[in-house]
Enzyme design. Sequence first.
Site, PDB file in Angstrom:
ATOM      1  N   TYR B 152       0.841  -1.192   0.000  1.00 29.32           N
ATOM      2  CA  TYR B 152       0.000   0.000   0.000  1.00 29.32           C
ATOM      3  C   TYR B 152       0.885   1.254   0.000  1.00 29.32           C
ATOM      4  O   TYR B 152       1.729   1.415   0.883  1.00 29.32           O
ATOM      5  CB  TYR B 152      -0.889  -0.057   1.245  1.00 29.32           C
ATOM      6  N   ASP B 237      -1.886  -6.718   9.113  1.00 21.68           N
ATOM      7  CA  ASP B 237      -2.919  -5.745   8.777  1.00 21.68           C
ATOM      8  C   ASP B 237      -4.028  -6.492   8.051  1.00 21.68           C
ATOM      9  O   ASP B 237      -3.872  -6.877   6.885  1.00 21.68           O
ATOM     10  CB  ASP B 237      -2.315  -4.642   7.897  1.00 21.68           C
TER      11      ASP B 237
END
Lengths: 547, 438
Positions: B152, B237
């Site tokens: 990301y 995550d």
Amino acid sequence: MTRFSRASSNPSPETNPAPPRLKSDEGPAMRIIVPLQGVVQGRGGLVLGSLLPCALFYFLQLYLKSRNRPSQSPPSSPPTTLSTPDDHHASPSSPPSASGSTIHRTLSRGLLSPRSHPNVSSRAAAVARPDEDSLYYVGYKKCLRDPFHRVDNPEGIIQLGLAENRLSQDLILDWLEKNAYGALLGGDKPGELNIMGLTTYLPFDGSDNFKNAVAGFMGQVLQESVLFDPSQIVLTSGATPAMEILSFCLADPGNAFLVPSPYYPGWDRDIKWRTGVELVPVPCRSTDNFNISIPALERAYTQAKKRGLKIRAVLIANPTNPTGHVLSRDTLIDLLDFVTEKNIHLISDEVFAGSIHGESKFVSVAEVLESEGIDKTRVHIVYGLSKDLPLPGFRVGVIHSYNETVIAASAKLARFSSVSAPTQQLLTVMLSDKQFISNYLEANRQRMRRMYLLFVDALKQVGIECANSEAGFYCWADMSRYITSYSEKGEKKLWEKLLTVAKVNVTPGLSCHCIEPGWFRCCFTTLTEEDIPLVVERMKRVTQGPK
Amino acid sequence: MVVKVYKPCVPLSAIATSSTHGEDSPYFAGWRAYDEDPYDATTNPSGVIQMGLAENQVSFDLFEKYLEEHQEVSKLVNDIGGFRENALFQDYHGLNSFRKAMASFMEEIRGGKVKFDSNRIVLTAGATAANELLTFIIANPGDALLVPTPYYPGFGRDLRWRTGVNIIPVNCNSSNKFQITKQALEEAYAKAEKANLQVKGLLMTNPSNPLGTAMTRPVLEEILNFISSKNMHLISDEIYSGSVFSSEEFISIAEILEERGYADAQRVHIVYSLSKDLGLPGFRVGAIYSYNDAVVTTARRMSSFTLVSSQTQKMLSPMLSDVNFTKNYIKTNRGRLKRRYDYVVEKLRECGIECLHGNAGLFCWMNLKPLLEEATTDGELKLWETILKDLKLDISPGSSCHCTEPGWFRVCFANMSIETLDVALSRFTSFMEKRRKT
């Protein structure tokens, strides 16, 4: 290396699945001395740095011992982690999780060998020290466990250490009852739900509508003496992150701010923790009415320079906390001259700007800037809705700056601390209801004035004088005549007595970095009129009791 | 009296003036292009379609329906009476009921295969804050985190900017569908050692952003063994865990830990958020779940900087605790995402574009290598620019995600209506047709 208590050697799945106690009684000495040095205003030199912490260490050992004795129970929940404010009446040893967690505690045994678990960072270690060792938090926690309630717990601890304003909550509640549903969920047509605007990503520093509403509110609080430009504000989830974000922008690790003291105890945590910025207290004196002294700032600046410490800003609160003063225009101008000359910043925390109960008119540094033609790019205001409107749980803070780079950087940093969308929506409507806000501010002002006078009078009855305050939720009370030794040790003893004998939690001046022993900060806005006689009675236990 | 002294501009911190926020990268440039010329079916049909934002709009009608049917819940917004007991401004524990609701929701997503203790949940204003907080807690300035690529783009900012921590990429490539290998882990670790950087942890996203794939059991086991052997932390995550198309295909690190009797669980921390699975990014609700008591305590205190609005907690608590609602929501959301994904992949295949086989997330990982003029980052950025300027589509170039193999792009499909999606897909189709002709 973090320590965990030894779990029982034969844990069964039915064992109360409480996490191991983090509070270890092993070797607390250094863990207490080091943070206490911070409490004792940091760089106090050899004498203050070693003698006082030793004295405090003995005091705290005694205090901790007396606290631990009654609540001695086998591996049950350490209140620090598990008791929650919702469970006001839950005992500290109640099982933490009703859902029957199956996390086996055997694993804590595996932690005893040094290499078997990774460390936390030194930043974290500083934060994780048991009970944060500041009396401010110690008292707060004790109060959580034994809170006063008129009916359910009349012998409980009366909380006068937390800046909450309950005097006018009913007005807010009233508004919410009538308007919240529509404000939040109502669509354009009656009976229609419209939540689309709530769900998507909003700009991290606040939606335009909300910024407009907040800027408008800030102007209204100042009775329109200043017009705040929404493009110069960044909204954050509370004044706490606002202050931290600003600190990250204005100073590098190892730099420092000059802070006239006594000051708000929370800054020690909020500003120093993660930024690595130091706070240098600049003591104000009672003989001077605790007013800010520019010569004292000058001296502190020079001394810091000699020590190789780079000062990046002067940090003030206006109205001040804990003394509750409204700074004069002249003081603000002097401060602006000072920071201009040194080419540093000025941070003005104005969270109590709308909570003036005295006669003086509040002057924001923004107002002075407008009229005096000073370079604005070095002046930054921190604000929030937790004090002036009793909505602390909603988490709304403000950074206001004329400095483009600061606004740009803060807006990006706000992503870590954004205001929740439904909150933005709801408050946009509330703050735009100018009539309601106006009525609220005025009613609140009057109620605060009334309660302040009652409270000050009550303290007078037991021989305690308060400094003249005009704003904020506190009285700054001089209890020095009741301390046995005019020293920090004496003040701590008195604080402890107030907490355990009078069962009143107040904030000792030492937590606020006040160099004159015996001053205490007492919040009066959580009280009702009926409480006042009770407070008097409680205080008498100490003022009239044996020394 | 004003002292007018000419001085240079008042100095700011390195953080304020650095570009570690990373917003100069194409990932963000594309967003700006969209902001300046946003697509609208009626008013701006030739505008830029935003396919670079991973937002989930396919299921918010379920949320709306819930509020309609449970009017009493929505009236809770009036109830700040509860906050009388709870108005403590340092209430970093969060509402008990809300933490329980979050734990329950997280359990639902994992099909009840694991149990979560609500006392181990620390609430934060979004997963962005959670990741940064954990980084502050496990690493000192100058330390390093290993992060598998592609990752990301926001991590560059979230993990490094204020923390002063470095990212060492663990490189993955298409030869094995971008899966993390032991070799890649060891290589990255060695690189850090050589540079004298102390590696404090590994941060992985599962399911992966931008790949859109859930990690397999063998890989998870491998990773757990690796971090244990190196005595480091593991941050998992899992914000897209509710967006795995089928629940059997998602294995949370929590499952592996439970199977191992929580040995070494002290190292592991899970990050979650309601922004992706529930499509409520504006609410700013994130959570850290840690098996490490010191981390829980510390995170709680540090969460003072990033608390979740108590009003929001109150509003969402009943809904997240309502097992009927959550079961149905999770199932429906997964189904809709899968259908969209299949639809997009099919349409792209029809015009000659292949995607990585994915099973999760709000995006697909598109392979445009055949279209590159040169197999380099420059070539990729050139293609990205063409797609942005000519097709008016904002997609995310793999280089923004630190992918070492040029030519891959992340394309989001869940943040728009099906009609808009069709328009976007038709633009791809015309583009490919034109290319075939020339």
